[in-house]
Structures are given as structure tokens and as C-alpha cells.
Design a protein around this motif. Structure first.
Motif, PDB file in Angstrom:
ATOM      1  N   GLU A 151       2.387  -2.912   0.817  1.00 61.47           N
ATOM      2  CA  GLU A 151       1.762  -1.697   1.350  1.00 61.47           C
ATOM      3  C   GLU A 151       2.837  -0.748   1.839  1.00 61.47           C
TER       4      GLU A 151
ATOM      5  N   ASN B 237       1.798   5.313   4.858  1.00 62.49           N
ATOM      6  CA  ASN B 237       1.064   6.498   4.404  1.00 62.49           C
ATOM      7  C   ASN B 237       1.928   7.749   4.384  1.00 62.49           C
TER       8      ASN B 237
ATOM      9  N   PRO C 246      -4.330   2.325  -3.199  1.00 57.18           N
ATOM     10  CA  PRO C 246      -4.848   1.595  -2.043  1.00 57.18           C
ATOM     11  C   PRO C 246      -4.801   0.078  -2.275  1.00 57.18           C
ATOM     12  N   THR C 247      -4.553  -0.638  -1.203  1.00 57.33           N
ATOM     13  CA  THR C 247      -4.449  -2.098  -1.278  1.00 57.33           C
ATOM     14  C   THR C 247      -5.700  -2.720  -1.897  1.00 57.33           C
TER      15      THR C 247
END
Length: 157
Positions: A40, A43, A95-96
Motif C-alpha cells: 500500500e 495516498n 486500491p488494496t
């Protein structure tokens, strides 16, 4: 009933609880288990910001490799068929939950197991929820393991 199980791992206590559940279920069902670590990225990542993010990238990837290696050691110790995988879509940030779905489809998982922190209200709004996002898009059966669940490890040392 289950022949292919995917479990999301990230090294956290919540994910470790989900992994223990997945180990037990895979052993009981004689299923193949795919522990999946998704890298991840923050952002705030922007490829055009003009500074070198290589150290951040390398640290995130190293953490994924470490967690996956630990999962592989557990699979081997328990005699469970499977191999951990690190999903890394760098530099394209997906997105994960979407990355988990992609791998679940590719693996043809009969079941996806995720740990959940059980956050609500403002904390969930600010931190998000991979489990919630995954459930909303999943086309596969999902088993959620709440943070408060206790699972006895298979191998007692």
C-alpha cells in the motif's frame, strides 16, 4: 468444500488472526492457501512531485517480502500447500481491495479471508476499511475475522 483459499496478510495482529483461521481451515479442508500481501502506497504519492521515492518504495516492498516469507515458513511447518505472494502495482496505484479481488479472480479462490479492525464512525471514515471495500466489490465468498476473535495457533511452541 474449499479447495483454494486466499487470505490477506499485512503483519498486523488483525491479519495474523485471519491467517491463523485460514491455516486451520486450509488444513482441515486440505486446501491450497494463498497468503497475499498488498503493498500500500501512501495516498500522497504523486509520480510528478520531483523527488526520489525509491527509499519508500524499497521499504514497503521489503516489509511485504518479510511478511510473505514468514507466511511461507508457517505453510511449510504446517504442511499446507501454498505460497505467499506480494501484490505490487507500482507505479499504478490501485486500491488494496481491488488488488485483492484481482488476485482472488486469478487464483480462482473459493474463499477470501480478511481480518477486520471493526472500526466505526469517524475512525472508519478517516482510515477507510479494506474489508468493507472488498465486500462491496467481491464476487467470491468472504470470511471476515474480527479483531476481537481469538484463534489458537496450530503449532504450539
Amino acid at each position: 468444500m474449499y479447495k483454494k483459499i486466499l487470505v490477506a496478510i499485512d503483519g498486523s495482529d488483525v491479519a495474523n488472526g485471519a491467517f491463523e483461521t485460514a491455516l486451520q481451515l486450509a488444513k482441515a479442508e486440505k486446501a491450497e492457501l494463498l497468503p497475499l500481501y498488498v503493498v500500500e502506497y501512501p495516498n500522497i504519492y504523486d509520480p510528478g512531485i520531483g523527488y526520489d521515492l525509491t527509499p519508500i518504495y524499497e521499504a514497503l516492498r521489503a516489509e511485504g517480502d518479510r511478511v510473505a516469507a514468514e507466511a511461507d515458513a508457517c505453510l511449510k511447518k504446517e504442511g499446507i500447500d501454498g505460497k505467499a505472494r506480494v501484490a505490487d502495482k507500482f507505479p499504478s496505484i490501485r486500491p488494496t481491495a481491488s488488488q485483492i479481488q484481482d488476485v482472488a479472480d486469478e487464483f480462482q479462490a473459493d474463499l477470501v479471508i480478511l481480518g477486520t479492525h471493526g472500526r466505526s464512525g469517524f475512525k472508519r471514515l478517516m482510515l477507510g476499511s479494506v474489508a468493507e471495500a472488498f465486500i462491496r466489490q467481491s464476487t467470491r465468498p468472504v470470511l471476515l475475522i474480527p479483531q476481537k476473535a481469538t484463534v489458537e495457533p496450530l503449532a504450539k511452541e
